[in-house]
Design an enzyme around this catalytic site. Structure first.
Site, PDB file in Angstrom:
ATOM      1  CG  HIS A  18      -1.996  -1.133   1.062  1.00  0.00           C
ATOM      2  ND1 HIS A  18      -2.525  -1.794   2.137  1.00  0.00           N
ATOM      3  CD2 HIS A  18      -2.557  -1.708  -0.041  1.00  0.00           C
ATOM      4  CE1 HIS A  18      -3.389  -2.713   1.703  1.00  0.00           C
ATOM      5  NE2 HIS A  18      -3.416  -2.687   0.401  1.00  0.00           N
ATOM      6  CB  SER A 105      -5.926  -2.302  -2.738  1.00  0.00           C
ATOM      7  OG  SER A 105      -6.794  -3.374  -3.010  1.00  0.00           O
ATOM      8  CD  GLU A 123     -13.045 -10.263  -3.502  1.00  0.00           C
ATOM      9  OE1 GLU A 123     -11.908  -9.774  -3.443  1.00  0.00           O
ATOM     10  OE2 GLU A 123     -13.264 -11.478  -3.291  1.00  0.00           O
ATOM     11  CG  ASP A 148     -11.269 -14.905 -12.897  1.00  0.00           C
ATOM     12  OD1 ASP A 148     -10.775 -15.443 -11.896  1.00  0.00           O
ATOM     13  OD2 ASP A 148     -10.612 -14.717 -13.948  1.00  0.00           O
ATOM     14  N   GLY A 149     -10.792 -11.973 -11.420  1.00  0.00           N
ATOM     15  CA  GLY A 149      -9.828 -10.891 -11.608  1.00  0.00           C
ATOM     16  C   GLY A 149      -9.041 -10.993 -12.906  1.00  0.00           C
ATOM     17  CG  ASP A 169      -3.001  -8.132  -3.486  1.00  0.00           C
ATOM     18  OD1 ASP A 169      -2.200  -9.056  -3.245  1.00  0.00           O
ATOM     19  OD2 ASP A 169      -3.507  -7.410  -2.607  1.00  0.00           O
TER      20      ASP A 169
END
Ligand code: SAM
Length: 285
Positions: A18, A105, A123, A148-149, A169
């Site tokens: 971060h 984030s 997410e 899905d990321g 991430d």
């Protein structure tokens, strides 16, 4: 999908991730033209450190709680300034009290957006997505997707703004996570070679990390940097002891900034005698 970031929120790896994120966002805000941030694995947005998950591991006590103890050297604090300012706004600690919350984030990203900037927060976990929608209500600059990321990464680049950042991430629950990140990086290099990408990974399997670095070098991006923090030996007993960030198209000042911050951060966050850091430009364009 068993991973819950609530067990790890505010640990040493979150602090480095971060702090770098806040610096990149501050860099993007230097130019008046709008930017977009794509967070592929957004998490819940805000974490309650007094809840059972965080209490059970106590990882934040060896992470953000150590930064709450007081300032680092002036040079390190200058680099940490955007992170400290965001924390103060998003999760302040009353004087003489202990921290109760830590932002994720999406909260750091939202904090950095100007009126014309935007962010896409992705997410997949249903409960975590619900928490994210509750933490990030009513903001026209944000798009929240239960997606899905990796699909989101593919579908959402390049953004129309052509300036911005992708944060990747993932939970590293699956053995092919490094391979999926490498494939995503390669696809992004073709579609959006000027975009900034920031990919987080744990350092446990050194072979996996070395193969990932080799794949990143071969991705097609002209500029690549690696930032690592080791708070103990990578194979030490207990929770994760080392993590890395692969940055494509890092802002030109980022490596020097991190070289000014990480010695102090390594000393403050050390869990063992072998705490160390690494900043390296793998490709300089
Ligand atoms: C390491 S956490 C993210 C932490 C967050 N980026 C932060 O810095 O605060 C990973 C998140 O990815 C979610 N997740 C797992 N598999 C996913 C997938 N295939 N696509 C999108 N999100 C996923 C998990 O539910 C978890 O919330």
């Amino acid at each position: 999908m068993n991973y819950r970031h609530s067990f790890h929120a505010g640990n040493f790896a979150d602090v480095v991730k971060h702090a770098v994120l806040a610096r990149i966002l501050a860099h993007l805000a230097l130019k008046p033209t709008p930017f977009r941030v794509i967070d592929t694995h957004a998490g819940a947005g805000l974490y309650d450190l007094t809840a059972r998950d965080a209490e059970r591991t106590g990882e934040w006590r060896e992470g953000i709680a150590r930064l709450d103890e007081g300032p680092l050297s002036p040079g390190a604090e200058a680099v940490l300034a955007p992170f400290r300012a965001a924390l103060e706004a998003l999760a302040p600690v009353a004087p003489g009290k202990t921290r109760k919350t830590y932002p994720g984030s999406p909260a750091f990203i939202r904090h950095a957006l100007r009126e014309t900037d935007s962010a896409s927060l992705n997410e997949l976990h249903p409960e975590t997505f619900k928490a994210l929608t509750e933490a990030m209500p009513h903001d026209g600059r944000l798009t929240l997707n239960k997606l899905d990321g990796y699909l989101a990464w593919k579908a959402q680049v390049p953004p129309s703004e052509r300036r911005g950042l992708v944060l990747v991430d993932p939970p590293f629950e699956q053995p092919d996570e490094f391979a999926r990140m490498a494939a995503g990086l390669k696809a992004m290099a073709r579609k959006w070679p000027t975009g900034i990408a920031m990919l987080w990974y744990p350092i446990k399997d050194r072979r996996g990390v070395a193969d990932f670095e080799a794949a990143a070098l071969d991705s097609g991006f002209a500029k690549l940097s690696v930032i690592e923090l080791h708070v103990d030996a990578h194979d030490a007993e207990g929770p994760l002891a080392a993590s890395g960030l692969m940055i494509a198209n890092p802002p030109w000042t980022l490596n020097d900034e991190m070289a000014a911050l990480l010695p102090d951060l390594a000393e403050r966050l050390a869990r063992g005698p072998v705490a160390r850091w690494r900043v390296e430009a793998l490709l300089e364009g």
